[in-house]
Design a protein around this motif. Structure first.
Motif, short mmCIF file in Angstrom:
data_model
loop_
_atom_site.label_atom_id
_atom_site.label_comp_id
_atom_site.label_asym_id
_atom_site.label_seq_id
_atom_site.Cartn_x
_atom_site.Cartn_y
_atom_site.Cartn_z
N ASN A 29 27.86 39.57 10.98
CA ASN A 29 29.18 39.04 10.66
C ASN A 29 29.88 38.71 12.14
O ASN A 29 29.45 39.06 13.05
CB ASN A 29 30.25 40.35 10.02
N ALA A 30 30.38 37.19 11.81
CA ALA A 30 31.14 36.92 12.88
C ALA A 30 32.02 37.37 13.63
O ALA A 30 32.47 37.23 14.92
CB ALA A 30 31.91 35.42 12.29
N GLU A 31 32.64 38.73 13.33
CA GLU A 31 33.45 39.51 13.95
C GLU A 31 32.83 40.50 14.85
O GLU A 31 33.45 40.95 15.65
CB GLU A 31 34.67 40.36 13.07
N CYS A 32 31.52 40.64 14.83
CA CYS A 32 30.93 41.44 15.63
C CYS A 32 30.75 41.11 16.98
O CYS A 32 30.53 39.72 17.27
CB CYS A 32 29.48 41.59 15.07
N GLN A 33 30.49 42.00 17.90
CA GLN A 33 30.47 41.51 19.30
C GLN A 33 29.06 41.11 19.67
O GLN A 33 28.62 40.32 20.54
CB GLN A 33 31.02 42.71 20.22
N LEU A 34 28.19 41.77 18.81
CA LEU A 34 26.69 41.41 19.18
C LEU A 34 26.22 41.04 17.71
O LEU A 34 26.17 41.95 16.84
CB LEU A 34 25.77 42.79 19.70
N ARG A 35 25.79 39.87 17.67
CA ARG A 35 25.21 39.35 16.37
C ARG A 35 23.67 39.18 16.27
O ARG A 35 23.28 37.63 16.40
CB ARG A 35 26.04 38.10 15.92
N PRO A 36 22.72 39.86 16.04
CA PRO A 36 21.43 39.64 15.98
C PRO A 36 20.96 38.80 14.75
O PRO A 36 21.65 38.89 13.73
CB PRO A 36 20.76 40.96 15.79
N ALA A 37 20.46 37.87 14.87
CA ALA A 37 20.03 36.94 13.83
C ALA A 37 18.69 37.73 13.13
O ALA A 37 17.51 36.90 13.45
CB ALA A 37 19.78 35.47 14.24
N ASN A 38 18.93 38.70 12.59
CA ASN A 38 17.78 39.28 12.14
C ASN A 38 18.00 39.82 10.70
O ASN A 38 19.03 40.50 10.39
CB ASN A 38 17.50 40.45 12.93
N PRO A 39 17.11 39.36 9.55
CA PRO A 39 17.49 39.79 8.29
C PRO A 39 17.76 41.45 8.06
O PRO A 39 18.09 41.84 7.13
CB PRO A 39 16.28 39.10 7.53
N HIS A 40 17.01 42.06 8.75
CA HIS A 40 17.13 43.61 8.54
C HIS A 40 18.32 44.17 9.50
O HIS A 40 18.66 45.36 9.22
CB HIS A 40 15.69 44.29 9.39
N VAL A 41 19.35 43.60 9.94
CA VAL A 41 20.40 43.97 10.55
C VAL A 41 21.46 43.66 9.34
O VAL A 41 21.65 42.41 8.85
CB VAL A 41 20.67 43.22 11.60
N SER A 42 22.26 44.52 9.05
CA SER A 42 23.32 44.36 7.96
C SER A 42 24.51 43.44 8.72
O SER A 42 24.45 43.23 9.72
CB SER A 42 23.79 45.68 7.46
N HIS A 43 25.38 42.91 7.88
CA HIS A 43 26.70 42.22 8.27
C HIS A 43 27.45 43.03 9.40
O HIS A 43 27.76 42.56 10.25
CB HIS A 43 27.35 41.50 7.18
N ARG A 44 27.80 44.17 8.95
CA ARG A 44 28.26 45.04 9.71
C ARG A 44 27.42 46.22 9.77
O ARG A 44 27.59 47.12 9.23
CB ARG A 44 29.94 45.61 9.16
N HIS A 45 26.61 46.49 10.79
CA HIS A 45 25.49 47.38 10.73
C HIS A 45 25.99 48.74 11.61
O HIS A 45 25.98 49.68 10.91
CB HIS A 45 24.45 46.73 11.63
N CYS A 46 26.58 48.43 12.74
CA CYS A 46 27.06 49.69 13.34
C CYS A 46 27.89 49.51 14.36
O CYS A 46 28.23 48.41 14.58
CB CYS A 46 25.90 50.80 13.90
N GLU A 47 28.85 50.28 14.84
CA GLU A 47 29.50 50.22 16.10
C GLU A 47 29.63 51.37 17.13
O GLU A 47 29.19 52.47 16.98
CB GLU A 47 31.12 49.96 15.58
N LEU A 48 29.77 50.71 18.37
CA LEU A 48 29.85 51.65 19.59
C LEU A 48 31.22 52.02 19.78
O LEU A 48 32.14 51.09 20.02
CB LEU A 48 28.79 51.17 20.73
N LEU A 49 31.51 53.39 19.93
CA LEU A 49 33.03 53.82 20.18
C LEU A 49 32.88 54.21 21.79
O LEU A 49 32.53 55.52 21.97
CB LEU A 49 33.63 54.67 19.36
N ALA A 50 33.32 53.69 22.85
CA ALA A 50 33.15 54.19 24.17
C ALA A 50 34.49 54.41 24.56
O ALA A 50 35.48 53.94 24.38
CB ALA A 50 32.67 52.80 25.00
N ASP A 51 34.29 55.77 25.47
CA ASP A 51 35.52 56.46 26.01
C ASP A 51 35.05 56.40 27.55
O ASP A 51 33.84 56.10 27.88
CB ASP A 51 35.81 57.44 25.55
N GLN A 52 35.83 56.65 28.41
CA GLN A 52 35.43 56.50 29.93
C GLN A 52 34.08 57.47 30.17
O GLN A 52 33.30 57.01 30.71
CB GLN A 52 36.52 57.10 30.88
N ASP A 53 34.16 58.60 29.67
CA ASP A 53 32.93 59.62 29.76
C ASP A 53 31.98 59.45 28.90
O ASP A 53 31.14 59.95 28.89
CB ASP A 53 33.41 60.94 30.10
N LYS A 54 32.48 59.04 27.52
CA LYS A 54 31.57 59.27 26.44
C LYS A 54 31.47 57.96 25.48
O LYS A 54 32.38 57.24 25.48
CB LYS A 54 32.12 60.40 25.39
#
Length: 129
Positions: A29-54
């Motif tokens: 999806n265009a709103e994603c920060q990393l957009r693999p041009a790969n048919p096995h990747v969903s439009h919104r496949h996953c998200e990383l949630l970063a905190d300072q230590d975790k």
């Protein structure tokens, strides 16, 4: 501490992708920060949630699943240094960098070779007087 993904397969193995903001979306999806041009990747496949230590990964009910160390992710899972993430045919290693150490820039050229297209952070528009 800053979190990064290191490409673990293909032409760009070893390249570093900085996690520049929490809620770092991966998908076609265009709103994603990393957009693999790969048919096995969903439009919104996953998200990383970063905190300072975790950092954690949440699968966004992707069709083909997201895997951490060969285990399919259900819901949200905390990540650790050295964990291997598999998304479609793409593979990454989770890395943690000390905030004092410089983080290499995101993939620059030849992203098309592996279909990775990181989005640059938006810059504020200049204010005219």
């Amino acid at each position: 501490m800053k979190w990064t993904l290191m490409v673990d397969r293909g032409v760009h193995k070893g390249e570093i992708i900085p996690i520049q903001k929490s809620s770092f979306l991966i998908g076609r999806n265009a709103e994603c920060q990393l957009r693999p041009a790969n048919p096995h990747v969903s439009h919104r496949h996953c998200e990383l949630l970063a905190d300072q230590d975790k950092i954690s990964l949440r699968d966004c009910t992707s069709t083909n699943g997201t895997f951490i160390n060969s285990q399919r992710v259900e819901g949200q899972v905390e990540l650790h240094e050295g964990d291997r993430i598999t998304i479609g045919s793409l593979a990454f290693v989770v890395c943690q960098k000390d905030a004092r150490a410089p983080i290499p820039p995101p993939l620059g050229r030849g992203e098309e070779d592996v279909g990775l297209k990181p989005i640059e952070e938006e810059q504020p528009e200049p204010v005219s007087a």
